[in-house]
Design a protein around this motif. Structure first.
Motif, mmCIF file in Angstrom:
data_model
loop_
_atom_site.group_PDB
_atom_site.id
_atom_site.type_symbol
_atom_site.label_atom_id
_atom_site.label_comp_id
_atom_site.label_asym_id
_atom_site.label_seq_id
_atom_site.Cartn_x
_atom_site.Cartn_y
_atom_site.Cartn_z
ATOM 1 N N SER A 1 6.765 18.267 -2.674
ATOM 2 C CA SER A 1 7.033 16.844 -2.896
ATOM 3 C C SER A 1 6.662 16.434 -4.315
ATOM 4 C CB SER A 1 6.278 15.988 -1.874
ATOM 5 O OG SER A 1 6.830 16.131 -0.591
ATOM 6 N N CYS A 2 5.550 16.917 -4.815
ATOM 7 C CA CYS A 2 5.156 16.611 -6.201
ATOM 8 C C CYS A 2 6.215 17.116 -7.182
ATOM 9 C CB CYS A 2 3.798 17.233 -6.527
ATOM 10 S SG CYS A 2 2.397 16.405 -5.757
ATOM 11 N N ASP A 3 6.720 18.319 -6.954
ATOM 12 C CA ASP A 3 7.768 18.859 -7.822
ATOM 13 C C ASP A 3 9.021 17.999 -7.763
ATOM 14 O OD1 ASP A 3 6.102 20.954 -8.583
ATOM 15 O OD2 ASP A 3 7.000 22.392 -7.183
ATOM 16 N N ASP B 1 10.762 15.805 -10.776
ATOM 17 C CA ASP B 1 12.151 16.060 -11.168
ATOM 18 C C ASP B 1 13.009 14.804 -11.081
ATOM 19 O OD1 ASP B 1 11.579 18.730 -11.634
ATOM 20 O OD2 ASP B 1 12.414 19.433 -9.720
ATOM 21 N N ALA B 2 12.709 13.923 -10.128
ATOM 22 C CA ALA B 2 13.579 12.781 -9.841
ATOM 23 C C ALA B 2 13.108 11.454 -10.432
ATOM 24 C CB ALA B 2 13.728 12.622 -8.327
ATOM 25 N N THR B 3 11.850 11.381 -10.889
ATOM 26 C CA THR B 3 11.317 10.113 -11.388
ATOM 27 C C THR B 3 10.570 10.333 -12.699
ATOM 28 O OG1 THR B 3 9.100 10.213 -10.405
ATOM 29 C CG2 THR B 3 10.895 9.430 -8.977
ATOM 30 N N ASP B 4 10.114 9.258 -13.282
ATOM 31 C CA ASP B 4 9.271 9.354 -14.478
ATOM 32 C C ASP B 4 7.792 9.154 -14.127
ATOM 33 O OD1 ASP B 4 9.210 6.651 -13.922
ATOM 34 O OD2 ASP B 4 9.655 6.022 -15.974
ATOM 35 N N ALA B 5 7.432 9.382 -12.867
ATOM 36 C CA ALA B 5 6.054 9.155 -12.412
ATOM 37 C C ALA B 5 5.056 10.063 -13.125
ATOM 38 C CB ALA B 5 5.945 9.355 -10.905
ATOM 39 N N ASP B 6 5.488 11.254 -13.499
ATOM 40 C CA ASP B 6 4.642 12.198 -14.228
ATOM 41 C C ASP B 6 3.300 12.422 -13.531
ATOM 42 O OD1 ASP B 6 4.005 13.997 -16.263
ATOM 43 O OD2 ASP B 6 3.095 12.429 -17.504
ATOM 44 N N GLN C 1 -0.883 3.811 -5.934
ATOM 45 C CA GLN C 1 -1.625 4.296 -7.097
ATOM 46 C C GLN C 1 -0.717 4.579 -8.293
ATOM 47 O OE1 GLN C 1 -5.196 6.211 -4.464
ATOM 48 N NE2 GLN C 1 -4.925 7.073 -6.475
ATOM 49 N N ALA C 2 0.534 4.952 -8.043
ATOM 50 C CA ALA C 2 1.459 5.223 -9.143
ATOM 51 C C ALA C 2 2.105 3.951 -9.667
ATOM 52 C CB ALA C 2 2.544 6.192 -8.688
ATOM 53 N N GLY C 3 2.154 2.912 -8.826
ATOM 54 C CA GLY C 3 2.797 1.676 -9.224
ATOM 55 C C GLY C 3 4.309 1.749 -9.177
ATOM 56 N N GLN C 4 4.840 2.724 -8.457
ATOM 57 C CA GLN C 4 6.276 2.863 -8.269
ATOM 58 C C GLN C 4 6.523 3.621 -6.968
ATOM 59 O OE1 GLN C 4 6.687 5.444 -11.923
ATOM 60 N NE2 GLN C 4 8.283 6.361 -10.660
ATOM 61 N N PRO C 5 7.700 3.453 -6.362
ATOM 62 C CA PRO C 5 7.974 4.121 -5.083
ATOM 63 C C PRO C 5 8.006 5.643 -5.231
ATOM 64 C CG PRO C 5 9.611 2.406 -5.544
ATOM 65 C CD PRO C 5 8.796 2.572 -6.780
ATOM 66 N N ILE D 1 -5.967 19.907 -2.778
ATOM 67 C CA ILE D 1 -5.002 19.499 -3.794
ATOM 68 C C ILE D 1 -5.461 18.169 -4.378
ATOM 69 C CG2 ILE D 1 -2.640 18.731 -4.267
ATOM 70 C CD1 ILE D 1 -1.665 20.573 -2.083
ATOM 71 N N THR D 2 -5.529 18.113 -5.697
ATOM 72 C CA THR D 2 -5.824 16.879 -6.405
ATOM 73 C C THR D 2 -4.543 16.416 -7.079
ATOM 74 O OG1 THR D 2 -8.097 17.587 -6.800
ATOM 75 C CG2 THR D 2 -7.263 15.785 -8.171
ATOM 76 N N ILE D 3 -4.125 15.214 -6.755
ATOM 77 C CA ILE D 3 -2.931 14.616 -7.356
ATOM 78 C C ILE D 3 -3.425 13.545 -8.318
ATOM 79 C CG2 ILE D 3 -0.802 13.342 -6.930
ATOM 80 C CD1 ILE D 3 -0.933 14.478 -4.017
ATOM 81 N N THR D 4 -3.055 13.687 -9.589
ATOM 82 C CA THR D 4 -3.504 12.752 -10.625
ATOM 83 C C THR D 4 -2.301 11.991 -11.157
ATOM 84 O OG1 THR D 4 -5.280 14.284 -11.219
ATOM 85 C CG2 THR D 4 -4.761 12.541 -12.810
ATOM 86 N N PHE D 5 -2.456 10.675 -11.241
ATOM 87 C CA PHE D 5 -1.386 9.796 -11.696
ATOM 88 C C PHE D 5 -1.577 9.432 -13.160
ATOM 89 C CE2 PHE D 5 -1.893 9.393 -7.172
ATOM 90 C CZ PHE D 5 -0.593 9.547 -6.721
ATOM 91 N N ARG D 6 -0.530 8.937 -13.756
ATOM 92 C CA ARG D 6 -0.531 8.591 -15.185
ATOM 93 C C ARG D 6 -1.690 7.655 -15.544
ATOM 94 N NH1 ARG D 6 4.953 6.551 -16.601
ATOM 95 N NH2 ARG D 6 5.472 8.741 -16.609
ATOM 96 N N ASN D 7 -2.073 6.761 -14.623
ATOM 97 C CA ASN D 7 -3.158 5.804 -14.896
ATOM 98 C C ASN D 7 -4.551 6.413 -14.690
ATOM 99 O OD1 ASN D 7 -3.435 5.961 -12.118
ATOM 100 N ND2 ASN D 7 -2.696 3.887 -11.723
#
Length: 110
Positions: free
Chosen positions: A20-22, A26-31, A100-104, A41-47
């Motif tokens: 899902s992260c991949d 690939d589909a968004t600019d969430a980075d 947390q990402a501020g986007q869907p 698993i640690t998922i880190t957001f742009r913020n």
């Protein structure tokens, strides 16, 4: 559930999170960045905020740590469900990641 059954289901869930992260990247600019170390698993957001998913092998649970709190999930034969709210894991992960990402964002079990 036996220990091997738990590990098979839990490892499948972690692999689905990674996929899902991949897909999200690939589909968004969430980075978003995801790093797996063993059963965590640690998922880190742009913020800079993070979601942490880790396996609790002795309890046969998956735990999720988010800004809103901590959640514990057990497999009910069909899905990972919260031990208190009965919410499904991937639905809750999607909600928390979106906040947390501020986007869907969308996390799925497949």
């Amino acid at each position: 559930m036996t220990d091997p059954e738990y590990m098979d289901r839990a490892e499948a869930a972690l692999a689905a999170i990674e996929r899902s992260c991949d897909r999200i990247n690939d589909a968004t600019d969430a980075d978003i960045d995801n790093q797996r170390v063993g059963g965590m698993i640690t998922i880190t957001f742009r913020n800079g905020s993070q979601l942490i998913v880790n396996l609790q092998k002795p309890l046969h649970e998956i735990w999720l740590a988010a800004r809103s709190g901590g959640y514990h999930y057990r497999h009910d034969g069909n899905a990972w469900v919260d031990t208190k709210t009965r919410e499904e894991f991937f639905g809750n992960l999607t909600r928390e990641a979106t906040l947390q990402a501020g986007q869907p964002l969308a996390f799925t079990p497949d």
